[in-house]
Design an enzyme around this catalytic site. Structure first.
Site, PDB file in Angstrom:
ATOM      1  N   GLN A  13      -3.420   4.231  -5.358  1.00  0.00           N
ATOM      2  CA  GLN A  13      -4.074   4.089  -6.662  1.00  0.00           C
ATOM      3  C   GLN A  13      -3.705   5.225  -7.623  1.00  0.00           C
ATOM      4  OE1 GLN A  13      -8.259   2.374  -7.595  1.00  0.00           O
ATOM      5  NE2 GLN A  13      -8.572   4.396  -6.721  1.00  0.00           N
ATOM      6  N   ASP A  38       7.261   9.430   6.395  1.00  0.00           N
ATOM      7  CA  ASP A  38       6.047   9.439   7.212  1.00  0.00           C
ATOM      8  C   ASP A  38       5.540  10.875   7.257  1.00  0.00           C
ATOM      9  OD1 ASP A  38       4.093   9.425   9.118  1.00  0.00           O
ATOM     10  OD2 ASP A  38       5.339   8.596  10.729  1.00  0.00           O
ATOM     11  N   ILE A  39       4.429  11.142   6.562  1.00  0.00           N
ATOM     12  CA  ILE A  39       3.964  12.538   6.471  1.00  0.00           C
ATOM     13  C   ILE A  39       3.513  13.098   7.822  1.00  0.00           C
ATOM     14  CG2 ILE A  39       3.331  12.350   4.026  1.00  0.00           C
ATOM     15  CD1 ILE A  39       0.351  12.346   4.968  1.00  0.00           C
ATOM     16  N   THR A  64      -8.246   7.608   3.343  1.00  0.00           N
ATOM     17  CA  THR A  64      -9.434   7.597   2.475  1.00  0.00           C
ATOM     18  C   THR A  64     -10.481   6.567   2.898  1.00  0.00           C
ATOM     19  OG1 THR A  64      -8.308   6.083   0.973  1.00  0.00           O
ATOM     20  CG2 THR A  64      -8.184   8.431   0.446  1.00  0.00           C
ATOM     21  N   TYR A 127     -14.268  12.252   7.046  1.00  0.00           N
ATOM     22  CA  TYR A 127     -13.337  12.248   5.917  1.00  0.00           C
ATOM     23  C   TYR A 127     -13.370  13.600   5.210  1.00  0.00           C
ATOM     24  CZ  TYR A 127     -11.715  11.397   1.144  1.00  0.00           C
ATOM     25  OH  TYR A 127     -11.090  11.517  -0.067  1.00  0.00           O
ATOM     26  N   LYS A 131     -10.336  16.394   5.086  1.00  0.00           N
ATOM     27  CA  LYS A 131      -9.757  16.821   3.808  1.00  0.00           C
ATOM     28  C   LYS A 131      -9.907  18.334   3.631  1.00  0.00           C
ATOM     29  CE  LYS A 131      -8.219  14.728   0.832  1.00  0.00           C
ATOM     30  NZ  LYS A 131      -6.777  14.423   0.546  1.00  0.00           N
TER      31      LYS A 131
END
Length: 289
Positions: A13, A38-39, A64, A127, A131
């Site tokens: 997004q 691919d991180i 997310t 999450y 992060k």
């Protein structure tokens, strides 16, 4: 010579709008989604970032799915912590500035005041914790980093709250929306514009960047309906009712207070984002086109 910028999560997004904005301003962009890089694979990050040689890496890729993260802990940390470490290491090796997109979920969300950049973090969800782990790795491994925390993000590309409410408002007889969680909805285009200003500086550090002014999810929905009726000519049949967080139990705890103070934007003399209502109007006008 145009500045080279590599964007991770480029199909997401925020990533889509960041790529479009950069390209429109003449930057040389390498848009990377999972297929391109691919991180979670350090060697691949080294190779892709090393070969492109960007001056800036904007790291939008993230896990997310807030509720899913509660049960799939490994996936959340693999992407948000390990993946971020890999991007940070490869960016540092390439001599690139790194922008890491973070979240209001790094705070406990229980405070009564807006959170500023140097308040203590205390994430309550997996999450948020994953992060925050990414933030720590960026701070540890990068010498030129911007950590940008944002909230309640929506945009033209991908699924989001605004699109869901536009749909439900025309389909459901009654729509109950939480009225005891407050924050600042953020339009991806406004956030992308801020990131563009930021990468042109060496004002490294942590930033809170959301559209300004505050509402609850219920008040946001009221505004979505009002503006969409005017701008898009939509008719909403749903009866809108406020409800409490307790009426909608979710696997991951939601912050009651997601309001963020833009201390760093002010103290670094940068351009603050416009009000969330103005951002919403622009988004709806973009949908109209």
């Amino acid at each position: 010579m145009s500045t080279k910028v590599l964007v991770t999560g480029a199909a997401g997004q925020l990533g889509r709008d960041v790529v479009l904005l950069l390209e429109s301003r003449g930057y040389e962009v390498l848009a990377c989604d999972r297929q391109e890089m691919d991180i979670t694979d350090l060697d691949q990050c080294d190779k892709v970032i090393g070969e492109f040689g960007p001056e800036v890496v904007i790291h939008c890729a993230a896990h997310t799915a807030v509720d899913a993260a509660e049960t799939d802990v490994d996936a959340a940390y693999l992407i948000n912590a390990v993946g971020t470490r890999n991007v940070a290491l490869a960016s540092e090796k390439a001599g690139a500035k790194l922008v890491y997109i973070s979240t209001d979920y790094v705070f406990d969300g229980q405070g009564s005041q807006p959170y500023h950049e140097y308040d203590n973090t205390d994430p309550k969800s997996i999450y948020g914790k994953s992060k925050r782990a990414g933030e720590i790795l960026v701070q540890t491994l990068s010498s030129k980093y911007f950590i940008v925390r944002t909230s309640w993000v929506y945009g033209k590309y991908g699924n989001n709250f605004v699109k869901t409410m536009l749909k439900f408002g025309q389909e459901k007889p009654v729509l109950q929306v939480v009225d005891d969680q407050k924050g600042s909805p953020t339009y991806t285009v406004d956030l992308a514009n801020f990131l563009l200003e930021l990468i042109g500086t060496e004002k490294y550090g942590i930033y809170h960047a959301s559209n300004t002014e505050v509402c609850t999810w219920y008040e946001f929905t009221q505004a979505i309906f009002a503006e969409a009726e005017e701008i898009l000519g939509l008719k909403f049949t749903a009866k809108l009712e406020p409800c409490t967080t307790e009426q909608f139990p979710r696997p991951a705890p939601r912050p009651r207070n997601s309001v963020m103070e833009h201390l760093s934007i002010r103290t670094n003399g940068l351009q603050d984002l416009r009000s969330w209502r103005e951002g919403l109007k622009s988004f709806l006008l973009e949908l109209k086109v």
